[in-house]
Design an enzyme around this catalytic site. Structure first.
Site, PDB file in Angstrom:
ATOM      1  N   LYS A   1     -10.353  40.442  11.656  1.00 50.77           N
ATOM      2  CA  LYS A   1     -10.637  41.809  11.017  1.00 50.77           C
ATOM      3  C   LYS A   1     -11.882  42.737  12.119  1.00 50.77           C
ATOM      4  CE  LYS A   1     -13.613  43.012   7.484  1.00 50.77           C
ATOM      5  NZ  LYS A   1     -14.097  44.372   7.820  1.00 50.77           N
TER       6      LYS A   1
ATOM      7  N   ASP B   1      -9.675  47.439  10.053  1.00 53.96           N
ATOM      8  CA  ASP B   1     -10.421  47.988   8.866  1.00 53.96           C
ATOM      9  C   ASP B   1     -11.011  49.365   9.125  1.00 53.96           C
ATOM     10  OD1 ASP B   1     -11.596  48.040   6.428  1.00 53.96           O
ATOM     11  OD2 ASP B   1     -13.139  46.446   6.840  1.00 53.96           O
TER      12      ASP B   1
ATOM     13  N   ARG C   1     -20.384  36.861   8.278  1.00 54.50           N
ATOM     14  CA  ARG C   1     -21.687  36.121   8.810  1.00 54.50           C
ATOM     15  C   ARG C   1     -21.598  34.608   8.512  1.00 54.50           C
ATOM     16  NH1 ARG C   1     -24.958  40.949   6.332  1.00 54.50           N
ATOM     17  NH2 ARG C   1     -23.305  40.805   4.910  1.00 54.50           N
TER      18      ARG C   1
HETATM   19  O1  C5P Z   1     -20.514  39.100   6.786  1.00 57.22           O
HETATM   20  P1  C5P Z   1     -19.918  39.112   5.495  1.00 57.22           P
HETATM   21  O2  C5P Z   1     -19.090  37.996   5.179  1.00 57.22           O
HETATM   22  O3  C5P Z   1     -20.602  39.785   4.493  1.00 57.22           O
HETATM   23  O4  C5P Z   1     -18.753  40.539   5.912  1.00 57.22           O
HETATM   24  C1  C5P Z   1     -18.095  41.200   5.143  1.00 57.22           C
HETATM   25  C2  C5P Z   1     -17.089  42.072   5.809  1.00 57.22           C
HETATM   26  O5  C5P Z   1     -16.341  42.789   4.660  1.00 57.22           O
HETATM   27  C3  C5P Z   1     -17.700  43.286   6.545  1.00 57.22           C
HETATM   28  O6  C5P Z   1     -16.825  43.606   7.478  1.00 57.22           O
HETATM   29  C4  C5P Z   1     -17.781  44.327   5.519  1.00 57.22           C
HETATM   30  O7  C5P Z   1     -17.693  45.651   6.158  1.00 57.22           O
HETATM   31  C5  C5P Z   1     -16.412  44.086   4.488  1.00 57.22           C
HETATM   32  N1  C5P Z   1     -16.605  44.558   3.250  1.00 57.22           N
HETATM   33  C6  C5P Z   1     -17.405  44.343   2.533  1.00 57.22           C
HETATM   34  N2  C5P Z   1     -17.596  44.766   0.944  1.00 57.22           N
HETATM   35  C7  C5P Z   1     -16.539  45.620   0.694  1.00 57.22           C
HETATM   36  C8  C5P Z   1     -15.636  46.052   1.625  1.00 57.22           C
HETATM   37  C9  C5P Z   1     -15.610  45.266   2.792  1.00 57.22           C
HETATM   38  O8  C5P Z   1     -18.179  43.438   2.719  1.00 57.22           O
HETATM   39  N3  C5P Z   1     -16.624  46.000  -0.610  1.00 57.22           N
END
Ligand code: C5P
Length: 232
Positions: free
Chosen positions: A37, A66, A212
Site C-alpha cells: 500500500k 491509497d 508499523r
Molecule cells: O502502521 P499501521 O499498521 O497503523 O498503518 C496503518 C495504515 O493504514 C496507515 O497507512 C494509515 O494511513 C492507514 N489507515 C488507518 N486507519 C484508517 C484508514 C487508513 O490507519 N482508518
C-alpha cells in the site's frame, strides 16, 4: 474471499521517510504479503516514478494506491486516468464525495477496485456531528458504504470494529479492507481500536492493512512471515 492466495491477505502500509526505506520494505515483504500500500506520504514525495520503483522491488505484490481522492467527478475521473499506467489493483476515494464521484472513478479505472473510505476512524461522534453528517458513526458508515457500493465501488475501507456490520450491509462480493490490525501483544501506536489479524478475518475482512508492526520491526520480512503464518 481471498483473491491474494497463495500470498497472505496483507497490505503492507509503506509509510516511510524516503524512497530507499520504502523500497527496502517492499522488497522485504515480496513473496509474503499479497499487497503493498502506497499512501499520500510516499506518492506526494516520490511520485509515479517512486511507485514504479516500489513495484519493481515487490513484483509479486498487487499495488494498493491509497490516495483517498475527493473532488468533482470529472477531476476524480482524470486523476484515475492519470494513475492507470501504474496498474493499481486498488485505489481509494472518499465515499463522501458522492455517488457521481464514486461512479466516475469506477468508470475511469475499470481495471482496479475502487475502494471507498466511509468515515475516517480519526473522527469522533462529536466531529461527525460538527461536520453535519446525520446519525451516529455506525449509521454514517453503513449509509456511505451502501451509497459507494451502489455507485460502483467494489471495495470498502473500514475499521475492524465495523467490518461485521458492513459485511452484513453489502454482502459477500465487496472486498473489505481493514486497517487497525495488530498481532496479539503488539504495540497499538496511534490506533484507537485494534483487532488481531485472525479476529478481523473472522469478522469478515478480506485484506488486512498492517504497517508499523512490519515496517517498524528489526526484521520486517520475519515479522511479515510470522503474521502470515498465523493466517495460513
Ligand atoms: O502502521 P499501521 O499498521 O497503523 O498503518 C496503518 C495504515 O493504514 C496507515 O497507512 C494509515 O494511513 C492507514 N489507515 C488507518 N486507519 C484508517 C484508514 C487508513 O490507519 N482508518
Amino acid at each position: 474471499m481471498n483473491g491474494f492466495a497463495p500470498l497472505a491477505p496483507i497490505a503492507v502500509a509503506l509509510d516511510g521517510p524516503d524512497l530507499q526505506t520504502v523500497t527496502g520494505w517492499a522488497s522485504a515483504v515480496d513473496g509474503i504479503a499479497g499487497v503493498v500500500k502506497v499512501g499520500l506520504e510516499s506518492y506526494l514525495r516520490d511520485g509515479a516514478a517512486g511507485v514504479r520503483q516500489i513495484r519493481g522491488a515487490a513484483p509479486r505484490a498487487a499495488l494498493f494506491l491509497d490516495l483517498k481522492l475527493h473532488d468533482i467527478p470529472a477531476t476524480v475521473a482524470g486523476a484515475c486516468r492519470s494513475v492507470a499506467g501504474l496498474e493499481p489493483s486498488i485505489l481509494t476515494v472518499h465515499a463522501s464525495g458522492g455517488a457521481a464521484m464514486v461512479a466516475a472513478a469506477a468508470a475511469a479505472l475499470p481495471s482496479a477496485r475502487i475502494a471507498a473510505v466511509t468515515v475516517l476512524t480519526s473522527l469522533s461522534a462529536v466531529d461527525i456531528a460538527r461536520i453535519g453528517l446525520n446519525g451516529d458513526p455506525r449509521e454514517c458508515v453503513l449509509r456511505l458504504a451502501r451509497l459507494a457500493v451502489d455507485a460502483g465501488a467494489t471495495a470498502l475501507v473500514c475499521s475492524p470494529e465495523e467490518v461485521a456490520s458492513v459485511r452484513a450491509e453489502v454482502g459477500p462480493q465487496v472486498l473489505l479492507i481493514t486497517p487497525g490490525v495488530r498481532p496479539a501483544g503488539a504495540a497499538a501506536h496511534d490506533q484507537q481500536r485494534v483487532a488481531t489479524p485472525e479476529q478481523a478475518l473472522a469478522d469478515g475482512s478480506d485484506l488486512l492493512v498492517i504497517g508499523r508492526p512490519i515496517t517498524g520491526a528489526a526484521d520486517p520480512r520475519a515479522a511479515a512471515a510470522e503474521i502470515a503464518a498465523g493466517l495460513a
